[in-house]
Design an enzyme around this catalytic site. Structure first.
Site, PDB file in Angstrom:
ATOM      1  N   ASN A  28     -13.943 -42.050  -4.008  1.00  0.00           N
ATOM      2  CA  ASN A  28     -14.632 -42.631  -2.867  1.00  0.00           C
ATOM      3  C   ASN A  28     -13.853 -42.361  -1.580  1.00  0.00           C
ATOM      4  O   ASN A  28     -12.625 -42.469  -1.548  1.00  0.00           O
ATOM      5  CB  ASN A  28     -14.788 -44.141  -3.069  1.00  0.00           C
ATOM      6  N   ASP A 227       2.944 -29.183  19.806  1.00  0.00           N
ATOM      7  CA  ASP A 227       2.184 -28.484  20.849  1.00  0.00           C
ATOM      8  C   ASP A 227       2.445 -29.114  22.215  1.00  0.00           C
ATOM      9  O   ASP A 227       2.513 -28.416  23.232  1.00  0.00           O
ATOM     10  CB  ASP A 227       0.697 -28.521  20.520  1.00  0.00           C
TER      11      ASP A 227
END
Length: 287
Positions: A28, A227
């Protein structure tokens, strides 16, 4: 001549939270959350906030990336050099995690069709993730930044060595730097090299010396921190400051991105300079 061309991914990460990672069968899904990122996308969002001039070079499929492009364009980021494939999707990364382990499925999509070309002359050209850029790098006169990131294995031993040698600077994280040295046989870098190492900070190898820059303690999601660090580096270079100053800028910016998230990042230049002075007094003798 323009300042910077930045090559990399505009990636959509689909984060899938599950109770456990199965070997087979089904589980799930507790939560499903898309996030706009990628090496080029994360950099662009932070760099734009500091008004660093850059051109983004990437490729996207318009089946999946219209909303992403609209978002960054609304920030004032130019996507004129982003190649748009109307009948293609991607790049998308599906990341399933149970909080301890994760498994990723990468769909490159448009990036696999992209044939990158440089449209102008630039002082700096940053080659991050994407196709093998070596042939392009050998044909230009710009200062090359070699930053292969997690796609370092895309290059052969000889290609890695050549790309590094023709570059103005190389950037790796600690794992990538170990891979680089093992593949090339180089015990030390031949050009200026930055190695980032998460909470341990970063190191600058330059002119035969090593300079260490401790990280600032942070608590939060580290996605995009590397980054963002690069945005700090280019902020210094654009303002004709030293690479060492760029290391400090990058460290501080990455700290705020981890604590606040890229979408909530709000550090301004005045506060950055103030925090830089505090950092210098605490950690460094040279900047």
């Amino acid at each position: 001549m323009r300042f910077l061309a930045y090559f990399g991914h505009l990636n959509i990460d689909v984060l899938i939270s599950v109770d456990s990672i199965p070997r087979e069968g089904s589980v799930n899904v507790k939560d499903l959350r898309p996030r706009f990122g990628g090496t080029a996308g994360n950099f662009a969002i932070v760099a734009q906030k500091f008004r660093i001039p850059f051109d983004l070079y990437s490729a996207v499929g318009m089946k999946t990336h219209r909303e992403y492009l609209a978002m960054i364009e609304s920030m004032g980021i130019n996507t004129g050099h982003v190649e748009k494939f109307e009948d293609e999707s991607g790049p998308i990364c599906y990341i399933a995690t149970d909080g301890k382990k994760q498994v990723s499925f990468m769909h490159q999509g448009a990036m696999e069709k992209w044939k990158p070309q440089l449209a102008d002359e630039y002082e700096y050209v940053h080659f991050s993730t994407g196709p093998n850029y070596l042939d392009m790098a050998k044909s230009i006169r710009s200062k090359i930044i070699f930053d292969p990131s997690q796609e370092i294995h895309k290059y052969s031993k000889d290609e890695l060595k050549k790309f590094h040698e023709i570059s103005y600077m190389s950037i790796f994280n600690d794992h990538e730097y170990r891979v680089f040295r093992e593949m090339t046989g180089l015990s030390s870098p031949k050009v200026t090299t930055i190695v980032t190492n998460g909470e341990r900070g970063s190191s600058l190898f330059m002119d035969g010396k090593k300079y260490d820059f401790p990280a600032i303690p942070s608590s939060g999601d580290t996605v995009g921190a590397g980054d963002s660090f690069r945005a700090g580096l280019y902020l210094a270079l654009y303002n004709r400051r030293s690479i060492e100053k760029g290391m400090i800028y990058g460290t501080i910016i990455a700290h705020h991105v981890i604590d606040d998230g890229i979408e909530n990042f709000s550090l301004n230049m005045e506060d950055l300079e103030r925090e830089t002075e505090n950092y210098r007094r605490m950690f460094t003798k040279r900047s």
